[in-house]
Scaffold this motif. Structure first.
Motif, PDB file in Angstrom:
ATOM      1  N   PRO A  51       0.809  -1.232   0.000  1.00  0.00           N
ATOM      2  CA  PRO A  51       0.000   0.000   0.000  1.00  0.00           C
ATOM      3  C   PRO A  51       0.833   1.268   0.000  1.00  0.00           C
ATOM      4  O   PRO A  51       0.437   2.271  -0.603  1.00  0.00           O
ATOM      5  N   LEU A  52       1.983   1.248   0.656  1.00  0.00           N
ATOM      6  CA  LEU A  52       2.866   2.423   0.626  1.00  0.00           C
ATOM      7  C   LEU A  52       3.389   2.667  -0.781  1.00  0.00           C
ATOM      8  O   LEU A  52       3.486   3.820  -1.235  1.00  0.00           O
ATOM      9  N   ALA A  53       3.736   1.590  -1.478  1.00  0.00           N
ATOM     10  CA  ALA A  53       4.201   1.725  -2.857  1.00  0.00           C
ATOM     11  C   ALA A  53       3.080   2.248  -3.750  1.00  0.00           C
ATOM     12  O   ALA A  53       3.309   3.076  -4.642  1.00  0.00           O
ATOM     13  N   ILE A  54       1.853   1.778  -3.517  1.00  0.00           N
ATOM     14  CA  ILE A  54       0.707   2.248  -4.306  1.00  0.00           C
ATOM     15  C   ILE A  54       0.514   3.749  -4.106  1.00  0.00           C
ATOM     16  O   ILE A  54       0.257   4.495  -5.056  1.00  0.00           O
ATOM     17  N   ALA A  55       0.640   4.198  -2.847  1.00  0.00           N
ATOM     18  CA  ALA A  55       0.496   5.621  -2.555  1.00  0.00           C
ATOM     19  C   ALA A  55       1.549   6.435  -3.303  1.00  0.00           C
ATOM     20  O   ALA A  55       1.256   7.503  -3.868  1.00  0.00           O
ATOM     21  N   SER A  56       2.774   5.943  -3.347  1.00  0.00           N
ATOM     22  CA  SER A  56       3.850   6.647  -4.053  1.00  0.00           C
ATOM     23  C   SER A  56       3.590   6.688  -5.553  1.00  0.00           C
ATOM     24  O   SER A  56       3.768   7.726  -6.211  1.00  0.00           O
ATOM     25  N   ILE A  57       3.156   5.557  -6.111  1.00  0.00           N
ATOM     26  CA  ILE A  57       2.885   5.492  -7.558  1.00  0.00           C
ATOM     27  C   ILE A  57       1.749   6.431  -7.945  1.00  0.00           C
ATOM     28  O   ILE A  57       1.812   7.139  -8.957  1.00  0.00           O
ATOM     29  N   MET A  58       0.705   6.462  -7.117  1.00  0.00           N
ATOM     30  CA  MET A  58      -0.420   7.361  -7.409  1.00  0.00           C
ATOM     31  C   MET A  58       0.027   8.814  -7.381  1.00  0.00           C
ATOM     32  O   MET A  58      -0.406   9.639  -8.200  1.00  0.00           O
ATOM     33  N   GLY A  59       0.919   9.161  -6.459  1.00  0.00           N
ATOM     34  CA  GLY A  59       1.435  10.523  -6.394  1.00  0.00           C
ATOM     35  C   GLY A  59       2.195  10.896  -7.644  1.00  0.00           C
ATOM     36  O   GLY A  59       2.008  11.991  -8.210  1.00  0.00           O
ATOM     37  N   VAL A  60       3.039   9.982  -8.141  1.00  0.00           N
ATOM     38  CA  VAL A  60       3.813  10.232  -9.355  1.00  0.00           C
ATOM     39  C   VAL A  60       2.886  10.381 -10.562  1.00  0.00           C
ATOM     40  O   VAL A  60       3.061  11.293 -11.392  1.00  0.00           O
ATOM     41  N   LEU A  61       1.898   9.508 -10.679  1.00  0.00           N
ATOM     42  CA  LEU A  61       0.990   9.552 -11.821  1.00  0.00           C
ATOM     43  C   LEU A  61       0.202  10.858 -11.864  1.00  0.00           C
ATOM     44  O   LEU A  61       0.020  11.457 -12.937  1.00  0.00           O
ATOM     45  N   PHE A  62      -0.264  11.317 -10.703  1.00  0.00           N
ATOM     46  CA  PHE A  62      -1.041  12.556 -10.694  1.00  0.00           C
ATOM     47  C   PHE A  62      -0.154  13.763 -10.970  1.00  0.00           C
ATOM     48  O   PHE A  62      -0.608  14.750 -11.561  1.00  0.00           O
ATOM     49  N   CYS A  63       1.114  13.708 -10.556  1.00  0.00           N
ATOM     50  CA  CYS A  63       2.048  14.786 -10.908  1.00  0.00           C
ATOM     51  C   CYS A  63       2.251  14.851 -12.417  1.00  0.00           C
ATOM     52  O   CYS A  63       2.252  15.941 -13.020  1.00  0.00           O
ATOM     53  N   LEU A  64       2.419  13.696 -13.062  1.00  0.00           N
ATOM     54  CA  LEU A  64       2.580  13.651 -14.513  1.00  0.00           C
ATOM     55  C   LEU A  64       1.334  14.156 -15.231  1.00  0.00           C
ATOM     56  O   LEU A  64       1.413  14.908 -16.207  1.00  0.00           O
ATOM     57  N   PHE A  65       0.171  13.737 -14.712  1.00  0.00           N
ATOM     58  CA  PHE A  65      -1.089  14.177 -15.304  1.00  0.00           C
ATOM     59  C   PHE A  65      -1.222  15.692 -15.216  1.00  0.00           C
ATOM     60  O   PHE A  65      -1.611  16.368 -16.192  1.00  0.00           O
ATOM     61  N   ALA A  66      -0.892  16.264 -14.054  1.00  0.00           N
ATOM     62  CA  ALA A  66      -0.993  17.710 -13.867  1.00  0.00           C
ATOM     63  C   ALA A  66      -0.026  18.447 -14.800  1.00  0.00           C
ATOM     64  O   ALA A  66      -0.374  19.484 -15.391  1.00  0.00           O
ATOM     65  N   PHE A  67       1.203  17.922 -14.946  1.00  0.00           N
ATOM     66  CA  PHE A  67       2.198  18.545 -15.812  1.00  0.00           C
ATOM     67  C   PHE A  67       1.735  18.556 -17.271  1.00  0.00           C
ATOM     68  O   PHE A  67       1.838  19.570 -17.972  1.00  0.00           O
ATOM     69  N   LEU A  68       1.212  17.415 -17.735  1.00  0.00           N
ATOM     70  CA  LEU A  68       0.708  17.333 -19.117  1.00  0.00           C
ATOM     71  C   LEU A  68      -0.489  18.251 -19.325  1.00  0.00           C
ATOM     72  O   LEU A  68      -0.631  18.876 -20.383  1.00  0.00           O
ATOM     73  N   PHE A  69      -1.336  18.345 -18.317  1.00  0.00           N
ATOM     74  CA  PHE A  69      -2.523  19.198 -18.437  1.00  0.00           C
ATOM     75  C   PHE A  69      -2.124  20.673 -18.545  1.00  0.00           C
ATOM     76  O   PHE A  69      -2.730  21.443 -19.293  1.00  0.00           O
ATOM     77  N   ILE A  70      -1.088  21.065 -17.801  1.00  0.00           N
ATOM     78  CA  ILE A  70      -0.585  22.442 -17.876  1.00  0.00           C
ATOM     79  C   ILE A  70      -0.066  22.740 -19.288  1.00  0.00           C
ATOM     80  O   ILE A  70      -0.320  23.805 -19.863  1.00  0.00           O
ATOM     81  N   ILE A  71       0.672  21.795 -19.869  1.00  0.00           N
ATOM     82  CA  ILE A  71       1.194  21.973 -21.228  1.00  0.00           C
ATOM     83  C   ILE A  71       0.057  22.129 -22.237  1.00  0.00           C
ATOM     84  O   ILE A  71       0.098  22.992 -23.139  1.00  0.00           O
ATOM     85  N   VAL A  72      -0.988  21.309 -22.097  1.00  0.00           N
ATOM     86  CA  VAL A  72      -2.142  21.394 -22.995  1.00  0.00           C
ATOM     87  C   VAL A  72      -2.785  22.772 -22.910  1.00  0.00           C
ATOM     88  O   VAL A  72      -3.148  23.391 -23.934  1.00  0.00           O
ATOM     89  N   ILE A  73      -2.940  23.294 -21.697  1.00  0.00           N
ATOM     90  CA  ILE A  73      -3.570  24.617 -21.519  1.00  0.00           C
ATOM     91  C   ILE A  73      -2.722  25.711 -22.166  1.00  0.00           C
ATOM     92  O   ILE A  73      -3.235  26.611 -22.854  1.00  0.00           O
ATOM     93  N   ILE A  74      -1.395  25.656 -21.982  1.00  0.00           N
ATOM     94  CA  ILE A  74      -0.503  26.679 -22.554  1.00  0.00           C
ATOM     95  C   ILE A  74      -0.530  26.638 -24.080  1.00  0.00           C
ATOM     96  O   ILE A  74      -0.631  27.679 -24.761  1.00  0.00           O
ATOM     97  N   VAL A  75      -0.456  25.434 -24.644  1.00  0.00           N
ATOM     98  CA  VAL A  75      -0.475  25.284 -26.106  1.00  0.00           C
ATOM     99  C   VAL A  75      -1.796  25.781 -26.674  1.00  0.00           C
ATOM    100  O   VAL A  75      -1.830  26.482 -27.708  1.00  0.00           O
ATOM    101  N   ARG A  76      -2.889  25.437 -26.018  1.00  0.00           N
ATOM    102  CA  ARG A  76      -4.199  25.878 -26.511  1.00  0.00           C
ATOM    103  C   ARG A  76      -4.318  27.396 -26.478  1.00  0.00           C
ATOM    104  O   ARG A  76      -4.879  28.018 -27.383  1.00  0.00           O
TER     105      ARG A  76
END
Length: 309
Positions: free
Chosen positions: A229-254
């Motif tokens: 479960p600790l590893a799952i928590a870490s993986i979820m944190g990384v995935l949401f950081c990546l998602f947020a970063f990609l979403f920021i790029i999409v907003i800037i490009v648009r």
């Protein structure tokens, strides 16, 4: 003669104290033929009914019966540990007082011990009499536990188990405060024979294990024998950081290409709520492990004895 210690955890089982004793004594002929002496340890886990009084009546009838009464309710895990610690037998067997663990299986269990096994454990092949939703969640717990932990826990496993003194000593060597006996059995290893039997409903009284208590117990088991479960928590944190970063790029490009104003605050609120929920969930996972560590470092006793006869 060899000695068998029968450990019987009790919590508000006044109706079953004598019934259990009578069922166990149906094996008296087997005990004599195998030259087994027997001690019966009733571990009272802070009962609020007349369980203690009933056991004392039984002690007057049979001096092989012993009573260990806790100062309050410490839980079944503490009662099991106390029984094993106080047992003196060459063999020890744990059985519930409600007779869901049939004493009639003892001769078969000893047969496998004589064939070289270190312990003989039991598992239910059916859950007749249990609510369907409870049975489903129990099955899911065993599947999840065996996927995320290296310690094998057999589906339907009961605490009803016959062990040699070597196995008992190995279990007692694990002095952790947060105990999950089913996991401890698997962790210590040794050659174990599994006996299957149909589910037996309790003779009298009502179960002390509500759905909520079983749910909390399952969390204890997962956190005690897996860090996934600790590893799952870490993986979820990384995935949401990546998602947020990609979403920021999409907003800037648009904005640069189409000049669209940044809009859609309702969806933004939903995303913030989702991310906040995930953060709290991961924080809760970390908190579970931290709380277990906190209780361990306090080094409090696993139980306190009020009376011992």
């Amino acid at each position: 003669m060899e000695l068998l210690s029968v450990i019987v955890p009790c919590y508000n089982e006044e109706e079953n104290v004598f019934d259990f004793y009578d069922e166990l004594m149906k094996n008296a002929t087997f005990f004599e033929e195998r030259k087994l002496q027997v001690e019966i340890l009733y571990i009272d886990d802070g009962s609020k009914d007349k369980t203690v009084e009933k056991v004392k009546e039984l002690i007057e009838k049979d001096k092989r019966v012993h009573l260990i009464s806790f100062s309050r309710n410490f839980g079944k895990e503490a009662a099991i540990y106390a029984g094993l610690l106080k047992s003196k037998g060459d063999y020890a067997v744990m059985m519930d007082a409600d007779l869901q663990d049939p004493p009639s299986l003892l001769p078969d269990m000893f047969l496998h011990i004589d064939n070289g096994y270190d312990s003989v454990a039991t598992r239910r092949v059916t859950r007749k009499g249990e609510p369907l939703i409870r049975s489903w969640f129990a099955g899911m717990f065993y599947k999840i536990m065996n996927r995320i932990s290296r310690t094998e826990i057999v589906d339907g496993a009961r605490d009803y188990r016959l062990m040699t003194r070597q196995v008992v000593d190995a279990i007692l060597a694990m002095t952790e405060y947060n105990r999950f006996t089913k996991g401890i059995f698997g962790w210590v290893g040794f050659e174990t024979k599994w006996l299957e039997y149909e589910n037996v409903e309790r003779r009298k009284g009502e179960t002390k294990w509500s759905f909520w208590k079983l749910f909390l117990y399952s969390i204890d088991g997962i956190t005690a024998f897996s860090t996934v479960p600790l590893a799952i928590a870490s993986i979820m944190g990384v995935l949401f950081c990546l998602f947020a970063f990609l979403f920021i790029i999409v907003i800037i490009v648009r904005k640069m290409m189409f000049g669209d104003p940044t809009s859609g605050w309702p969806s933004l609120v939903c995303i913030i709520s989702l991310v906040s929920g995930v953060q709290l969930f991961c924080l809760g996972i970390v908190g579970q492990y931290l709380s277990k560590t906190y209780m361990e470092v306090k080094r409090r006793p696993i139980y306190l004895v009020k009376e011992e006869i």
